[in-house]
Design a protein around this motif. Structure first.
Motif, short mmCIF file in Angstrom:
data_model
loop_
_atom_site.label_atom_id
_atom_site.label_comp_id
_atom_site.label_asym_id
_atom_site.label_seq_id
_atom_site.Cartn_x
_atom_site.Cartn_y
_atom_site.Cartn_z
N LEU A 125 -11.59 7.19 1.54
CA LEU A 125 -11.58 7.33 2.88
C LEU A 125 -11.14 8.59 3.29
O LEU A 125 -11.60 9.10 4.36
CB LEU A 125 -10.88 6.20 3.57
CG LEU A 125 -11.37 4.56 3.37
CD1 LEU A 125 -10.71 3.81 3.95
CD2 LEU A 125 -12.71 4.50 3.80
N ARG B 250 -8.80 4.00 -3.12
CA ARG B 250 -9.11 3.69 -1.91
C ARG B 250 -8.99 4.50 -1.03
O ARG B 250 -9.72 5.12 -0.01
CB ARG B 250 -8.66 2.22 -1.96
CG ARG B 250 -9.24 1.67 -0.42
CD ARG B 250 -8.37 0.26 -0.04
NE ARG B 250 -7.33 0.20 0.27
CZ ARG B 250 -6.50 -0.79 0.94
NH1 ARG B 250 -6.87 -1.89 0.88
NH2 ARG B 250 -5.32 -0.69 1.14
N ALA B 251 -7.83 5.03 -0.84
CA ALA B 251 -7.07 6.06 0.05
C ALA B 251 -8.07 7.34 0.03
O ALA B 251 -8.35 7.68 1.03
CB ALA B 251 -5.84 6.15 -0.21
N ASP C 186 0.86 4.96 6.58
CA ASP C 186 -0.10 5.77 5.90
C ASP C 186 0.23 7.18 6.48
O ASP C 186 0.41 7.46 7.44
CB ASP C 186 -1.44 5.22 5.83
CG ASP C 186 -2.55 5.93 4.81
OD1 ASP C 186 -2.32 7.22 4.94
OD2 ASP C 186 -3.12 5.23 4.34
N PHE D 129 -16.95 -0.11 0.69
CA PHE D 129 -16.51 0.81 1.64
C PHE D 129 -17.81 1.21 2.64
O PHE D 129 -18.91 1.22 1.79
CB PHE D 129 -16.25 2.15 0.74
CG PHE D 129 -14.77 2.12 0.08
CD1 PHE D 129 -13.60 2.32 1.10
CD2 PHE D 129 -14.76 1.38 -0.93
CE1 PHE D 129 -12.51 2.05 0.00
CE2 PHE D 129 -13.63 1.22 -1.73
CZ PHE D 129 -12.43 1.43 -1.01
N ARG E 246 -2.03 9.57 6.26
CA ARG E 246 -3.27 10.29 6.01
C ARG E 246 -3.34 11.42 6.96
O ARG E 246 -4.00 12.53 6.75
CB ARG E 246 -4.54 9.10 6.77
CG ARG E 246 -5.94 9.66 6.67
CD ARG E 246 -6.72 8.53 6.54
NE ARG E 246 -7.04 8.26 5.37
CZ ARG E 246 -6.80 6.81 5.01
NH1 ARG E 246 -6.44 5.84 5.83
NH2 ARG E 246 -7.20 6.48 3.63
N PHE F 77 -14.40 2.73 6.65
CA PHE F 77 -13.53 1.49 6.57
C PHE F 77 -13.95 0.87 5.39
O PHE F 77 -15.16 1.11 4.67
CB PHE F 77 -13.82 0.82 7.81
CG PHE F 77 -14.91 0.11 7.92
CD1 PHE F 77 -15.49 -0.99 7.64
CD2 PHE F 77 -16.07 0.90 8.66
CE1 PHE F 77 -16.78 -1.43 7.81
CE2 PHE F 77 -17.40 0.62 9.03
CZ PHE F 77 -17.59 -0.71 8.56
N ASP F 78 -13.17 0.04 5.15
CA ASP F 78 -13.21 -1.01 3.80
C ASP F 78 -13.45 -2.34 4.12
O ASP F 78 -12.70 -2.68 5.23
CB ASP F 78 -12.21 -0.71 2.77
CG ASP F 78 -10.92 -1.06 3.03
OD1 ASP F 78 -10.51 -0.88 4.39
OD2 ASP F 78 -10.07 -1.68 2.43
N THR G 101 0.76 -1.42 -0.06
CA THR G 101 -0.06 0.04 0.18
C THR G 101 0.93 1.13 0.15
O THR G 101 0.42 2.45 -0.65
CB THR G 101 -0.83 0.08 1.14
OG1 THR G 101 -0.24 -0.18 2.38
CG2 THR G 101 -1.99 -1.04 1.06
N GLU H 139 -8.32 1.64 7.38
CA GLU H 139 -8.16 1.18 5.93
C GLU H 139 -7.59 -0.31 5.76
O GLU H 139 -6.43 -0.37 6.44
CB GLU H 139 -7.33 2.06 4.99
CG GLU H 139 -7.22 1.77 3.55
CD GLU H 139 -6.46 2.80 2.95
OE1 GLU H 139 -5.77 2.62 1.88
OE2 GLU H 139 -6.25 4.13 3.77
N HIS I 226 -6.75 6.23 14.00
CA HIS I 226 -6.49 5.77 12.67
C HIS I 226 -5.92 4.34 12.92
O HIS I 226 -4.56 3.97 13.30
CB HIS I 226 -5.45 6.55 11.94
CG HIS I 226 -5.19 6.19 10.69
ND1 HIS I 226 -3.90 6.55 9.99
CD2 HIS I 226 -5.56 5.46 9.56
CE1 HIS I 226 -3.91 6.20 8.63
NE2 HIS I 226 -4.94 5.51 8.40
#
Length: 268
Positions: free
Chosen positions: A67, A63-64, A91, A263, A93, A183-184, A16, A154, A85
């Motif tokens: 979210l 995907r990121a 990540d 998601f 984020r 979330f996924d 990722t 995630e 998180h």
């Protein structure tokens, strides 16, 4: 250079991270995550072994981005809150979203992952790392539960055993007055098919938990209310390869296929 020695679900942070780094180099970048690219340059690891296929970097970035957008929407309504998180990996984020000064942001992951994060990324105001398995009931005591919470997860819940995941959700519900999970997740069939996922194979990770609908999540606790859900196949904005787009078209005909990866946005 920073050496990396991770295995199992911990090692899934590598594909990722690499996907976001590749996206950052694209002239048509989705995330513009230059910190991910810089992190890859600092890590002593052969990223060609992580199992990414052509187009996976775009899928990872989309995907990121989904979210991230949901997180921004929640934070726009809650100037003072906590962000958890969970399974943050590497990540960035917190830096991409750059929340306001009244947001207390916690990145939570295994101690060795947090140690790696702290070697690669700078500190920032209102930001704290917690080195713990997310399923350990003790870490949440470090977080004051006096304001609403946004829980971002995630690529996490599928690697938890079902009862561990449900217990984690209930602990969060009991700790905070209100909040939202973004979330996924994978359907049960989607979880079974992960044995064919080259990135999961390369990490030697195991996928445990799949759920097929919002109703299954709401059944975890009466306080949960599913606000929205979206198939991962609906993320395509035209930048995915033709093979991905064809699969997305086929998924719209077959419901079971469309819901392989979804998601979710769930309030409490």
């Amino acid at each position: 250079m920073t050496k990396v020695n991770l295995a199992g679900e911990k090692a899934t942070l590598l594909p990722t991270l690499y996907g976001r780094a590749l996206d950052a180099q694209s002239p048509d970048s989705i995330l513009h995550d230059t910190m991910a690219y810089e992190a890859v340059q600092q890590i002593e690891f052969d990223f060609s072994t992580v199992g990414l296929r052509r187009g996976d970097d775009t899928a990872i970035a989309l995907r990121a981005h989904c979210l991230d957008d949901w997180a921004r929407q929640y934070l726009a309504t809650q100037s003072e809150c906590v962000v958890l998180h969970l399974g943050c990996g590497l990540d960035t984020r917190a830096y991409r979203i750059d929340p306001g000064p009244q947001v207390r942001w916690y990145d939570v992951d295994y101690p060795e992952v947090i140690e790696l994060r702290q070697q690669l990324f700078p500190d920032r105001p209102g930001y704290q790392c917690i080195g713990s398995s997310v399923t350990d009931p003790m870490w949440l005591a470090e977080v004051k539960g006096d304001v609403p919470v946004l829980v971002v997860a995630e690529g996490l819940f599928m690697y938890l055993k079902e009862e561990e995941g449900k217990a984690l959700v209930r602990r969060i519900l009991d700790h905070f007055p209100s909040g939202q999970f973004v979330f996924d997740g994978l359907s049960r069939r989607g979880a079974q098919l992960q044995k064919l996922n080259k990135a999961v194979q390369a990490a030697k990770a195991k996928v445990y938990w799949g759920f097929d609908s919002c109703a299954e999540w709401e059944a975890i606790d009466a306080r949960l209310h599913c606000v929205s859900s979206m198939s991962a196949f609906d993320l395509d904005d035209g930048r995915l390869p033709a093979s991905f787009r064809m699969t997305a078209k086929v998924s719209k005909v077959f419901t079971g296929m469309k819901n392989l990866a979804v998601f979710y946005r769930v309030d409490f």
